[in-house]
Design an enzyme around this catalytic site. Structure first.
Site, mmCIF file in Angstrom:
data_model
loop_
_atom_site.group_PDB
_atom_site.id
_atom_site.type_symbol
_atom_site.label_atom_id
_atom_site.label_comp_id
_atom_site.label_asym_id
_atom_site.label_seq_id
_atom_site.Cartn_x
_atom_site.Cartn_y
_atom_site.Cartn_z
ATOM 1 N N LYS A 117 0.706 -1.235 -0.034
ATOM 2 C CA LYS A 117 0.034 0.222 0.090
ATOM 3 C C LYS A 117 0.588 1.178 0.015
ATOM 4 C CE LYS A 117 -3.073 -2.973 0.184
ATOM 5 N NZ LYS A 117 -2.247 -4.147 0.328
ATOM 6 N N GLU A 439 -7.628 -8.641 2.227
ATOM 7 C CA GLU A 439 -7.037 -9.957 1.300
ATOM 8 C C GLU A 439 -7.744 -11.294 1.622
ATOM 9 O OE1 GLU A 439 -2.917 -9.082 0.930
ATOM 10 O OE2 GLU A 439 -3.274 -7.284 -0.365
ATOM 11 N N SER A 465 -4.531 -11.068 -2.131
ATOM 12 C CA SER A 465 -3.160 -10.927 -2.054
ATOM 13 C C SER A 465 -2.494 -11.113 -3.328
ATOM 14 C CB SER A 465 -2.321 -11.908 -1.185
ATOM 15 O OG SER A 465 -0.967 -11.983 -1.020
#
Ligand code: FES
Length: 551
Positions: A117, A439, A465
């Site tokens: 992120k 995720e 993911s």
């Protein structure tokens, strides 16, 4: 602004502290935003890299000022409620970099980032700030090893799945867990971090090879020092991120992400990055890029090789050079070197297809079109994103096994309730419903570890993911929390995933769905105070990049 201040920079050495301070005030001030923190491998070395960046900045007559922002490790939060904070952290990172750079009126910004992120957060901030800026990637991790087998973080998650299924001894389980993460760096396959790093290099916002050097490679330190000269040149030209991130540059980024077999998260993040730069980009645009981009990299999670292996055959520049030669990239886009993509790649090595098996020529592509597929249909009226490498096939029909939380999968697997032919539906995992759009690495790894990877599919309004593989569809919109059709699915419903026809179909009549909707009750938000409550109020849908700054 920056150019005037920079042009007054003095180069002679001054030793009097007061005079030095006065002179420093004449120099360009560069914010160095580090997401360094000690808590995980992707970020633990970033503060050290920032010191090298600062050195390069000072050596080029500017003042470098390091500041920190946050990071959340997906590797540690996957499979627990901490994951709710992962995607929101992207926007917090963007907000905090924007706040410091604009409040302190820095002339430019270098972002030193290393996890999933951090990178899109940094780039979104650079789009909002629009002052000369460069991203430095912290670098990929080296692979681990146990009993002669290369390991990475996904090995650890899949070992857990094998443990649930009784497919691994206690000793080997411990051996895999202890050896999967041998040092600093981001998760080592073409997972989200390496996907974003590679594609941001193609976008033009990091120096050539930034995505290829592992965290502990000497080239990474050299890159940090070289940032000073690059930033000086950007200031002299007043070349800003919005001059670089055009529609064509975004197409380059997504083309590289897809050619390399990158993460579905790239879809989410590039929708958000495009919005930060005010460049129109939709799910359909990304599908069009995927349609014309073959998957040519045998990289993990679905392939064999790691990011560290790519450096040995020329790294991302060699791949980009090949794609440019094949007419897949726009060569005239500007980059942070001040040169175009084509000019940067002129000196890059050529891929030698006879001597390596990591990157395939287009005519022998692993899949003739991209693995990232946007699916619509009555189960995803506003879109969903699938990752179909072709190894799973392109069509899956099965019956729904509905879970309201990913943890139910682990229980169901350990009881043997999930069987071949099931399509696992994990809902209320979206940006608002989760909240945070977690995720689903733990369930998908557990399914793999249980040996059901090619017999079971998984669909969700959450996301995946970059390490996830198998027949999976995520980002389903509208999400269940908003009353999307996924909220109406019942155990045993027939579902078809048609990746070739880009359809996700729930085989239940409209009349039946209308009946079910009458008894559907919108869930109460899981948080009413704190950052996740703010997130629920502000976040846009996954099809709109889950941005939080548009009201
Ligand atoms: Fe940071 Fe994977 S957890 S890159």
């Amino acid at each position: 602004m920056s150019l005037n201040k920079f042009s007054r920079t003095l180069t002679q050495e001054v030793t009097n502290p007061a005079a030095k301070a006065m002179l420093d005030m004449q120099k360009a001030q560069i914010g160095i935003a580090s997401t360094g923190y000690e808590g995980n491998p992707c970020n633990m070395h970033l503060n050290g890299l920032s010191v090298h960046v600062k050195k390069g900045i000072q050596e080029n007559g500017m003042v470098g000022l390091i500041f920190n922002t946050i990071g959340v490790s997906d590797g540690m939060t996957n499979g627990n409620d901490g994951m709710r904070y992962s995607l929101p952290s992207r926007d917090l990172i963007a907000d905090s970099i924007e706040s410091v750079v604009l409040a302190q009126w820095y002339d430019g910004v270098i972002t030193v980032v290393g996890c999933d992120k951090n990178m899109p957060g940094a780039i979104m901030a650079m789009g909002r700030i629009n002052r000369p800026g460069i991203m430095v990637y912290g670098g990929t991790i080296r692979s681990g090893s146990y009993k002669g087998q290369k390991l990475d973080i996904i090995s650890a998650f899949e070992a857990l799945g094998k443990k649930f299924a009784g497919n691994i001894s206690d000793e080997d389980y411990e051996g895999v867990i202890q050896n999967s993460i041998p040092g600093p760096g981001a998760c080592g396959g073409m997972y989200t971090a390496n996907t974003m790093a590679s594609s941001i290099e193609a976008l033009g916002l990091s120096l050539p090879n930034s995505s290829s050097y592992p965290a502990t490679h000497e080239g990474k330190q050299a890159e940090c020092i070289a940032i000073g000269a690059a930033m000086k040149a950007l200031l002299e030209k007043n070349l800003c991120p919005r001059d670089i991130v055009t529609r064509e540059a975004l197409e380059n980024a997504l083309t590289v992400a897809i050619a390399l077999g990158g993460s579905t998260n790239a879809v989410l993040h590039y929708l958000a990055i495009a919005r930060a730069f005010d460049v129109p980009l939709t799910l359909d645009d990304i599908q069009a890029i995927s349609d014309r981009t073959p998957l040519i990299a045998d990289l993990k999670p679905s392939g064999k090789y790691y990011m560290e292996d790519l450096l040995g055959i020329g790294g991302v520049p060699a791949v980009m050079k090949y794609l440019l030669q094949e007419g897949k990239l726009h060569g005239n886009c500007l980059t942070v070197t001040g040169k175009t993509v084509a000019e940067n790649l002129a000196e890059a090595p050529d891929l030698e297809f006879d001597n390596q098996k990591i990157i395939f020529p287009l005519e022998k592509a692993i899949k003739k079109t991209g693995h990232l597929q946007v699916l619509y249909g009555n189960l995803a009226p506003n879109g969903s994103v699938a990752k179909i490498t072709g190894k799973e096939g392109e069509r899956f029909e099965g019956t729904a096994f509905v879970c309201e939380h990913e943890s139910e999968i682990i229980t169901a697997l350990s009881k043997g309730e999930i069987k071949a032919g099931h399509i696992i539906v994990i809902r209320n995992a979206g940006p608002k419903g989760g909240p945070g759009m977690s995720e689903m690495l733990k369930p998908t790894s557990a399914v793999m570890g249980a040996g059901l990877g090619d017999k079971v599919a998984l669909i969700t309004d959450g996301r995946f993911s970059g390490g996830t593989h198998g027949f999976v569809v995520g980002h389903i919109t509208p999400e269940a929390f908003e009353g999307g059709p996924i909220a109406l699915v019942k155990h045993g419903d027939l579902i078809t995933i048609d990746a070739a026809g880009n359809q996700l179909t729930l085989h239940v009549s409209n009349e039946e769905l209308a009946e079910r909707r009458k008894s559907w009750v919108k869930p109460a938000p899981r948080f009413t105070k704190g950052v996740l409550a703010k997130y629920i109020r502000n976040v846009k849908s996954a099809s709109e990049g889950c941005v939080t700054d548009e009201g």
